[in-house]
Design a protein around this motif. Structure first.
Motif, PDB file in Angstrom:
ATOM      1  N   GLN A 148       3.937  50.440 -35.114  1.00 29.49           N
ATOM      2  CA  GLN A 148       3.555  49.109 -35.574  1.00 29.49           C
ATOM      3  C   GLN A 148       4.274  48.749 -36.875  1.00 29.49           C
ATOM      4  O   GLN A 148       4.713  47.604 -37.057  1.00 29.49           O
ATOM      5  N   LYS A 175       6.855  45.628 -37.449  1.00 31.14           N
ATOM      6  CA  LYS A 175       6.702  44.652 -38.531  1.00 31.14           C
ATOM      7  C   LYS A 175       7.952  44.593 -39.399  1.00 31.14           C
ATOM      8  O   LYS A 175       8.381  43.513 -39.823  1.00 31.14           O
ATOM      9  N   GLU A 219      10.514  42.694 -37.557  1.00 34.34           N
ATOM     10  CA  GLU A 219      10.186  41.273 -37.579  1.00 34.34           C
ATOM     11  C   GLU A 219      10.580  40.643 -38.904  1.00 34.34           C
ATOM     12  O   GLU A 219      11.096  39.516 -38.932  1.00 34.34           O
TER      13      GLU A 219
END
Length: 218
Positions: free
Chosen positions: A96, A100, A103
């Motif tokens: 995760q 992130k 992103e």
């Protein structure tokens, strides 16, 4: 007390070590949850005291960075003691975090591409301005150097012609004055060169990044 996977196949000392590792992982996991509760707040945990919340909010960046740095070691510890659930949780959190981070890189690249045209025009204008200043500085330097050479010749001529000390001193003062002007003009040339080179390098770098030939790293 946790049930250590495979404890029946290991010595009592190893089983105790694995249990200690298991408990340490549980402690770190609980600590991470409490940290998050302190600087973000959750519905599943009671709110921390004001002093604790204030401390962790002020030091959030340090706490998050510390937790990030121990993730790999924690994953290895979970594997060594057979804590499959904890290992899966740590691995998921790392995935995760990687998503992130990616992103953020994508958002940053998109923002950079959107801002690139205006920034390129700005840098081109800066290069043009630096070129103009460089040209003017060269002119001032050239004229100043010529005037300085002429002033030096005047000093020599007056000394050879046995002119009065007052006339010679006046010519020497003019030489000193022009030396300062030439020095200032030379400094202007150096500054204009530096500004031009910096603007050109920034422009090249931005054009390269805008073309997609560069990868951001965090």
């Amino acid at each position: 007390t946790p049930t250590v996977a495979g404890a029946r196949n290991v010595s009592r000392t190893d089983a105790q070590s694995m249990t200690a590792t298991w408990l340490l992982l549980e402690f770190v996991d609980a600590l991470e949850r409490q940290m998050y509760n302190a600087y973000e707040g959750t519905l599943s945990l009671p709110p921390p005291g004001k002093s604790a919340a204030s401390f962790f909010r002020r030091n959030k960046h340090i706490c998050v960075d510390w937790l990030r740095r121990i993730k790999e070691a924690s994953l290895g510890a979970a594997k060594s003691c057979g804590n499959v659930a904890m290992g899966a949780n740590i691995a998921l959190s790392r995935v995760q975090a990687a998503i992130k981070a990616q992103e953020r890189r994508v958002e940053k690249a998109a923002r950079r591409r959107a801002e690139a045209p205006a920034r390129i025009l700005e840098l081109k204008s800066a290069v043009s301005d630096a070129n103009a200043r460089l040209t003017q500085a060269h002119k001032r330097y050239g004229l100043g150097a010529a005037r300085l050479e002429r002033a030096r010749q005047t000093v020599s001529e007056r000394m050879n012609a046995n002119k009065s000390k007052q006339e010679i001193d006046k010519a020497k003062e003019k030489v000193d004055e022009l030396k300062d002007e030439v020095k200032d003009a030379k400094e202007e040339v150096s500054v204009a060169y530096r500004d031009k080179n910096e603007a050109q390098e920034k422009l090249k770098d931005l054009e390269r990044k805008s073309a997609g030939n560069d990868t951001d790293s965090e």
